[in-house]
Design a protein around this motif. Structure first.
Motif, mmCIF file in Angstrom:
data_model
loop_
_atom_site.group_PDB
_atom_site.id
_atom_site.type_symbol
_atom_site.label_atom_id
_atom_site.label_comp_id
_atom_site.label_asym_id
_atom_site.label_seq_id
_atom_site.Cartn_x
_atom_site.Cartn_y
_atom_site.Cartn_z
ATOM 1 N N LEU A 12 0.810 -1.227 0.000
ATOM 2 C CA LEU A 12 0.000 0.000 0.000
ATOM 3 C C LEU A 12 0.838 1.270 0.000
ATOM 4 O O LEU A 12 0.410 2.301 -0.514
ATOM 5 N N THR A 13 2.030 1.221 0.594
ATOM 6 C CA THR A 13 2.859 2.426 0.738
ATOM 7 C C THR A 13 4.000 2.492 -0.273
ATOM 8 O O THR A 13 4.838 3.387 -0.202
ATOM 9 N N ALA A 14 4.026 1.565 -1.228
ATOM 10 C CA ALA A 14 5.082 1.517 -2.238
ATOM 11 C C ALA A 14 4.982 2.710 -3.191
ATOM 12 O O ALA A 14 3.914 3.309 -3.356
ATOM 13 N N VAL A 33 5.753 11.038 5.435
ATOM 14 C CA VAL A 33 4.405 11.546 5.148
ATOM 15 C C VAL A 33 3.837 10.805 3.943
ATOM 16 O O VAL A 33 4.575 10.204 3.165
ATOM 17 N N TRP A 34 2.513 10.851 3.811
ATOM 18 C CA TRP A 34 1.883 10.288 2.622
ATOM 19 C C TRP A 34 2.053 11.271 1.477
ATOM 20 O O TRP A 34 1.631 12.429 1.570
ATOM 21 N N LYS A 35 2.622 10.827 0.392
ATOM 22 C CA LYS A 35 2.880 11.681 -0.774
ATOM 23 C C LYS A 35 1.576 12.194 -1.387
ATOM 24 O O LYS A 35 1.498 13.333 -1.824
ATOM 25 N N ASN A 36 0.558 11.356 -1.434
ATOM 26 C CA ASN A 36 -0.693 11.704 -2.100
ATOM 27 C C ASN A 36 -1.798 12.069 -1.123
ATOM 28 O O ASN A 36 -2.977 11.920 -1.433
ATOM 29 N N CYS A 37 -1.418 12.540 0.034
ATOM 30 C CA CYS A 37 -2.394 12.871 1.073
ATOM 31 C C CYS A 37 -3.322 13.992 0.605
ATOM 32 O O CYS A 37 -2.863 14.980 0.028
ATOM 33 N N PRO A 38 -4.611 13.844 0.834
ATOM 34 C CA PRO A 38 -5.533 14.932 0.485
ATOM 35 C C PRO A 38 -5.144 16.201 1.248
ATOM 36 O O PRO A 38 -4.664 16.120 2.385
ATOM 37 N N PRO A 39 -5.332 17.359 0.661
ATOM 38 C CA PRO A 39 -4.906 18.610 1.296
ATOM 39 C C PRO A 39 -5.722 19.005 2.529
ATOM 40 O O PRO A 39 -5.258 19.795 3.341
#
Length: 136
Positions: A12-14, A33-39
């Protein structure tokens, strides 16, 4: 085929995945941090609305679709902002059982920019009072 929690997390985090993890400096500290995290949570709320008539929440015999959740949340956000004057940075405390209304209240307050202060509905009056005073 059963996989372990570690293997699932790695998948999931790859790189390239929705929950890809990268390191970025936050206040001078390299942080994962999550790269694609919602703002924002507001973004999550609006994104969720795209699922329309799919079931979002189940509580006992009650089913709430994503559209209903969005509609109820937007309506309550309007009440918070226009009837109660809640604005960005204000504290909104929520003290209730784990009901669908809790989630609606949480997202509505976040959508108007408030800081949500979740309180334990089982606390005593003194504990609730302390938490309210401390949250300011």
């Amino acid at each position: 085929m059963e996989i372990s929690l570690k293997e699932a997390t790695e998948k999931l985090t790859a790189p390239g995945q929705m929950f890809e993890i990268v390191e970025e400096p936050i206040d001078g500290v390299l942080t994962r941090v999550w790269k694609n995290c919602p703002p924002s949570l507001r973004f999550v709320l609006e994104w969720a609305a795209s699922y329309k008539d799919r079931v979002f929440m189940v509580f006992e015999d009650e089913r709430i679709t994503f559209s209903q959740f969005y509609s109820h949340t937007a309506a309550f956000a309007q009440v918070l902002a226009h009837s109660y004057g809640v604005k960005k940075g204000d504290r909104v405390a929520i003290a209730m059982r784990n009901l669908p209304e809790w989630v609606i209240a949480f997202f509505a307050a976040a959508a108007v920019g408030a800081v949500v202060v979740p309180l334990n509905a089982w606390w005593t009056g003194a504990e609730l009072s302390y938490a309210l005073e401390d949250s300011a």
